[in-house]
Structures are given as C-alpha cells and as structure tokens.
Design a protein around this motif. Sequence first.
Motif, short mmCIF file in Angstrom:
data_model
loop_
_atom_site.label_atom_id
_atom_site.label_comp_id
_atom_site.label_asym_id
_atom_site.label_seq_id
_atom_site.Cartn_x
_atom_site.Cartn_y
_atom_site.Cartn_z
N TYR A 398 0.87 -1.28 -0.11
CA TYR A 398 0.11 0.14 0.03
C TYR A 398 0.98 1.39 -0.03
O TYR A 398 0.51 2.06 -0.82
CB TYR A 398 -0.98 0.07 1.15
CG TYR A 398 -2.07 -0.69 0.99
CD1 TYR A 398 -2.24 -2.10 0.66
CD2 TYR A 398 -3.37 -0.23 1.02
CE1 TYR A 398 -3.37 -2.91 0.60
CE2 TYR A 398 -4.74 -1.05 0.99
CZ TYR A 398 -4.41 -2.16 0.66
OH TYR A 398 -5.86 -2.91 0.40
N THR A 399 1.99 1.08 0.81
CA THR A 399 2.57 2.57 0.91
C THR A 399 3.49 2.79 -0.70
O THR A 399 3.65 3.74 -1.03
CB THR A 399 3.95 2.19 1.80
OG1 THR A 399 4.84 1.23 1.70
CG2 THR A 399 3.41 2.37 3.28
N GLN A 400 3.93 1.52 -1.34
CA GLN A 400 4.20 1.97 -2.72
C GLN A 400 3.24 2.49 -3.62
O GLN A 400 3.83 3.17 -4.51
CB GLN A 400 5.07 0.44 -3.29
CG GLN A 400 6.09 -0.08 -2.37
CD GLN A 400 6.43 -1.29 -3.03
OE1 GLN A 400 5.65 -2.05 -3.67
NE2 GLN A 400 7.54 -1.92 -2.53
N VAL A 401 1.95 1.99 -3.55
CA VAL A 401 1.06 2.62 -4.25
C VAL A 401 0.66 3.92 -3.92
O VAL A 401 0.50 4.70 -4.88
CB VAL A 401 -0.34 1.81 -4.12
CG1 VAL A 401 -1.56 2.54 -4.87
CG2 VAL A 401 -0.29 0.42 -4.62
N VAL A 402 0.62 4.38 -2.69
CA VAL A 402 0.26 5.72 -2.33
C VAL A 402 1.52 6.67 -2.47
O VAL A 402 1.52 7.69 -3.47
CB VAL A 402 -0.05 5.88 -0.78
CG1 VAL A 402 0.02 7.21 -0.32
CG2 VAL A 402 -1.02 4.93 -0.54
N ASP A 403 2.80 6.18 -2.54
CA ASP A 403 4.10 6.89 -3.06
C ASP A 403 3.90 7.32 -4.32
O ASP A 403 4.41 8.07 -4.70
CB ASP A 403 5.33 6.14 -2.69
CG ASP A 403 5.38 6.14 -1.11
OD1 ASP A 403 4.78 6.81 -0.40
OD2 ASP A 403 6.35 5.33 -0.54
N SER A 404 3.30 6.25 -5.09
CA SER A 404 3.40 6.39 -6.76
C SER A 404 2.17 7.38 -7.00
O SER A 404 2.49 8.30 -7.96
CB SER A 404 3.19 5.12 -7.46
OG SER A 404 3.27 5.15 -8.59
N LEU A 405 0.99 7.21 -6.32
CA LEU A 405 -0.14 8.25 -6.96
C LEU A 405 0.30 9.63 -6.47
O LEU A 405 -0.27 10.29 -7.27
CB LEU A 405 -1.53 7.42 -6.26
CG LEU A 405 -1.82 6.00 -6.68
CD1 LEU A 405 -3.06 5.55 -5.83
CD2 LEU A 405 -2.18 6.30 -8.06
N PHE A 406 0.81 9.73 -5.25
CA PHE A 406 0.87 11.11 -4.91
C PHE A 406 2.26 11.60 -5.24
O PHE A 406 2.70 12.81 -4.63
CB PHE A 406 0.56 11.24 -3.51
CG PHE A 406 -0.79 10.92 -3.29
CD1 PHE A 406 -1.71 12.22 -2.92
CD2 PHE A 406 -1.58 9.82 -2.87
CE1 PHE A 406 -3.17 12.03 -2.90
CE2 PHE A 406 -2.79 9.71 -2.49
CZ PHE A 406 -3.57 10.66 -2.61
N ALA A 407 3.18 10.87 -6.02
CA ALA A 407 4.67 11.27 -6.36
C ALA A 407 5.33 11.75 -4.75
O ALA A 407 5.78 12.77 -4.85
CB ALA A 407 4.55 12.40 -7.54
N LEU A 408 5.33 11.10 -4.10
CA LEU A 408 5.91 11.27 -2.78
C LEU A 408 7.44 10.71 -2.74
O LEU A 408 7.79 9.71 -3.33
CB LEU A 408 5.08 10.45 -1.55
CG LEU A 408 3.61 10.86 -1.17
CD1 LEU A 408 3.04 9.93 -0.33
CD2 LEU A 408 3.52 12.10 -1.07
N LYS A 409 8.17 11.59 -1.87
CA LYS A 409 9.67 10.84 -1.70
C LYS A 409 9.60 10.60 -0.35
O LYS A 409 9.99 11.42 0.74
CB LYS A 409 10.63 12.13 -2.00
CG LYS A 409 10.43 12.71 -3.26
CD LYS A 409 11.14 13.94 -3.83
CE LYS A 409 11.17 14.28 -5.11
NZ LYS A 409 11.90 15.48 -5.51
N THR A 410 9.80 9.11 0.09
CA THR A 410 9.80 8.87 1.38
C THR A 410 11.25 8.42 1.70
O THR A 410 11.37 7.84 2.92
CB THR A 410 8.90 7.57 1.60
OG1 THR A 410 8.95 6.65 0.70
CG2 THR A 410 7.41 8.18 1.36
N GLN A 411 12.07 8.42 0.58
CA GLN A 411 13.44 7.74 1.00
C GLN A 411 14.45 9.00 1.38
O GLN A 411 14.12 10.08 0.88
CB GLN A 411 14.05 6.96 -0.02
CG GLN A 411 13.19 5.45 -0.39
CD GLN A 411 12.77 4.81 0.85
OE1 GLN A 411 13.98 4.70 1.63
NE2 GLN A 411 11.86 4.03 1.14
#
Length: 411
Positions: A398-411
């Motif tokens: 789920y975090t990968q999906v959310v990161d991708s959909l919202f173009a998030l930078k979590t690293q």
Amino acid sequence: MVFAYLGINYKNAPLSIRDHSAFTDSKKIEFLQLAETLGVEQCLVLATCHRSEVFYFYDAPEQREALRRAYLALFPDVPLEDYLMELQGDDALGYLFRIAAGLESAVLGEDQILGQLKDAFALSRTLGCTRKELNRVVENAVSCAKELKTRYRFSEIPLSVSYIGIKEVQKRCGFEGKRVLMVGSGATAVLALQYVTEYPVASVTVCSRNPAHAKSVTDQFPGTVTVPYEERHRYISQSDIVISATSSPHFAIEAERCQVAGPLTFLDLAAPRDIDPKLGEVDGVQLINLDTLEAISRENQHERERLVAECSGRLNEAVAETSRWFFESRVDATIDALQQRCDEICAESYSYLDRKLDLTAREEKLLQQILRASLKKLIRDPILVLKSLDTEERQKEYTQVVDSLFALKTQ
C-alpha cells in the motif's frame, strides 16, 4: 526493522563466564561504534554484575549475524557460544520490559536495574545510537516499570535478612530512644547499622576486635562509639537492643556471662549463631535469630511472586501496545510525506488565488482554512487505511501505491 536481544545473564551463564565477558565502559563504547559500522544504527548495551546484554534493531539477517560475531569477538578467550541467548520481536520486547520492572533480577522486583537501564540508554543516546524506535521502546519499558512498581509495590516487600531483622526489632520494641549495642563490625554489621541509624536511637555502641573496622565504622557513622570486643558482655547490661553479626565459630554472647536488668531484645544475624539460645528463655528477653528472619524472608518472597504474577497481564498489555506502535510506525514516512505534500498543494493553491483575488485579512485566513481542511479530508481515508493494515507485506504494497499515486519522496 526488527527489535532483537543478544547476551548472557546470571540465569544462563555461570559467574566464571560472566566475570570474563563483562562490558567495561570502554568496551561498551567500542561495541556501540562497531555496531554502527555494521549498519545497526540503534543499539543499547546493558551491563551489570548479573548480565552483559545488547538490545538493538536490525534491518537484514546479515546485520544480526554480524553483530553476534562482533559480540563473540569482543571476548575471544571466553567460550560464549554455549551461553549466548538471542530473542527477536515481541519476545525481545517482553524481556526488556521484564528487566526494567526487576522481574528478571536475581532479587525479584529490585529497583536498581531501572537506573542501570536509564544509564545504558543515556550512553547510547550520547553516542548517537538511538532513533525514535529505540527511544519509544525504552521510554515505554521505563514507564511500564514505574506503573507496576507504584501499583503493586512488590519492591517494597523486604527480602534482605538484615533489613527484615531490623524491621522485626522495630515492630517488637522500637528503636526510638533506645541504646543499641552492635557486636561485630564486618559487612553484615555495617549493613545493619545503616538501617539502625535511620531511627532516632539514643546511642550506638560497637564492639569490634578489628581496629581498622572500628575506625571505618566511626568514620561512616559519626556519633557511634566503639569499644573492645572483650567488653561486650559488660555493655549488654547497659543496652536495650543487642545486635550480633560476627564470624565466630562459637557463641559470641554467652548466657552465663550476661546480666539482664530489664527488657532486652537480641537480634542474631550470624550463622553459626552468635547468641546463646538460652537467653531466649530469660524473662524480659526477646531473641530473634536467622530461623525467624529466613521464614519471614521466604514468606515475603512468595508474596512478591504472587504480586509479580498478578501484574503480568498489565506488562503484556504494555508490550503489545509498544509492538503495535512499532508496527504502525512503518507507514509513518508515507503518512508524513502525504501530509507534507498536502501542505505544499495548499500553499501553492493559496498563493495563486491570493494573486488573483483582492481579499481582506479575514478572507485570506478563511481561504487558507478551507483549502487545508479540504485537502486533509482528501487524504484522511488513505491514512486510516495505512494505519489499519495488519501485515508487513500489505504495508509495503500500500505504501508503494500511495507513494506512486501522490509522487511522494519517502526515502
């Protein structure tokens, strides 16, 4: 990221092994710095006379194995392989919580270990070997320990024979205004004196055959008078309470040589006995010896064990709460990034509208509130879903999906 434990303690390793695998201050620092080079960024070393233990977080099995080898290499001449114990996950968490509460101590429920854990954590924090995960784990363990000790008070039930003896004398005749004679000046006698001097006694006289011990006693307990050991029977008649703790193989206090002029309480802390049991048959005399004290100590031990069993439910709840927090914290980076992205969009939208519209100060504030509330409502459901996920695999998915959909930078 997995919470883990590695080490030896008095339960699984004899003193001969613990003596040669103790963490000195320099070894603690060396090990913590080495752990960091191995990729273990969060680590704590808990070292006492009863334990040489490490608590840490690892990301990959290779780190766990590397840290184990590093531990063994720190004591190359000690056969630790047969004694080293390892725990992971909730087992490691539960063990740390029990340690903090004194439930894994040689003296069940003792308080000293809590301070030692705090000191160990302070060293790790000073060296930069903690992050929010280890901070939370130790904070919760300490908080749980304090709660259990306050609620159940098991550490207040005395087990020390010397302490129980003094308390028994206080219960039977009281120390207030009494003349106390201490026969002996060794470690047991000094410990008993520490307890005695907490009361407002009239005087304390110590019979000692060792001049060095006698001087040490007067230095440690100002106002105490020391007299030669040979005069002990003469001073008994001038006392209200007599405590004896020598290493004599024979009676240090003989009934035939005692003149009892009034009520007198004897406390015998020696094994073999110091005080002639015939004195217990004299009118006005109370004799307390190790048989009585050890029976009380056993009863107190059983009471501590009962309370410890009673508090285990709350301890398990606290461990489960911490485990749950740690599990949910795995999605914190995505949630933080999502909220940050929301704030950025809100700021960009407001900036654009502010340039296009002629707004009053009140309208500007209202517009900012509406934009922020609308965007927060948009991300509310994704955040709730992320927090409700029940497996690590689903969290990653789920975090990968959310990161991708919202173009998030979590690293």
